[in-house]
Motif scaffolding. Structure first.
Motif, PDB file in Angstrom:
ATOM      1  N   ALA A   1      -6.440  -1.183   0.173  1.00 49.69           N
ATOM      2  CA  ALA A   1      -5.730  -1.697   1.347  1.00 49.69           C
ATOM      3  C   ALA A   1      -4.736  -2.770   0.919  1.00 49.69           C
ATOM      4  CB  ALA A   1      -6.726  -2.273   2.342  1.00 49.69           C
TER       5      ALA A   1
ATOM      6  N   SER B   1       0.823  -1.210   0.000  1.00 53.12           N
ATOM      7  CA  SER B   1       0.000   0.000   0.000  1.00 53.12           C
ATOM      8  C   SER B   1       0.860   1.264   0.000  1.00 53.12           C
ATOM      9  CB  SER B   1      -0.931   0.007   1.206  1.00 53.12           C
ATOM     10  OG  SER B   1      -0.195   0.069   2.406  1.00 53.12           O
TER      11      SER B   1
ATOM     12  N   LEU C   1      -4.309   0.813   4.905  1.00 58.63           N
ATOM     13  CA  LEU C   1      -4.557   1.735   3.804  1.00 58.63           C
ATOM     14  C   LEU C   1      -3.334   2.629   3.646  1.00 58.63           C
ATOM     15  CD1 LEU C   1      -8.225   2.692   4.640  1.00 58.63           C
ATOM     16  CD2 LEU C   1      -7.460   1.320   2.721  1.00 58.63           C
TER      17      LEU C   1
END
Length: 61
Positions: free
Chosen positions: A47, A36, A54
């Motif tokens: 995600a 990510s 995230l």
């Protein structure tokens, strides 16, 4: 046999390089391994498939 020895030498150099990086880094951790955090791998801001973070929740932006 010559190709086998060259292959083993190159693999050994790679392992030595990784070992030196781990030894030189603080706490022996790879930084930024979460997908990510990589804008080329995560263009849509999803995600991480491994840790679930995230992009905005990662400490290394």
């Amino acid at each position: 046999m010559k190709l086998f020895l060259i292959t083993i030498a190159l693999i050994g150099l790679g392992i030595i390089g990784i070992a030196i990086k781990l030894w030189a880094k603080k706490d022996g951790k790879f930084a930024g391994t979460c997908a990510s955090q990589n804008p080329h791998l995560n263009k849509e801001g999803e995600a991480c498939g491994y840790c679930g973070k995230l992009p905005e929740n990662c400490e290394n932006k």
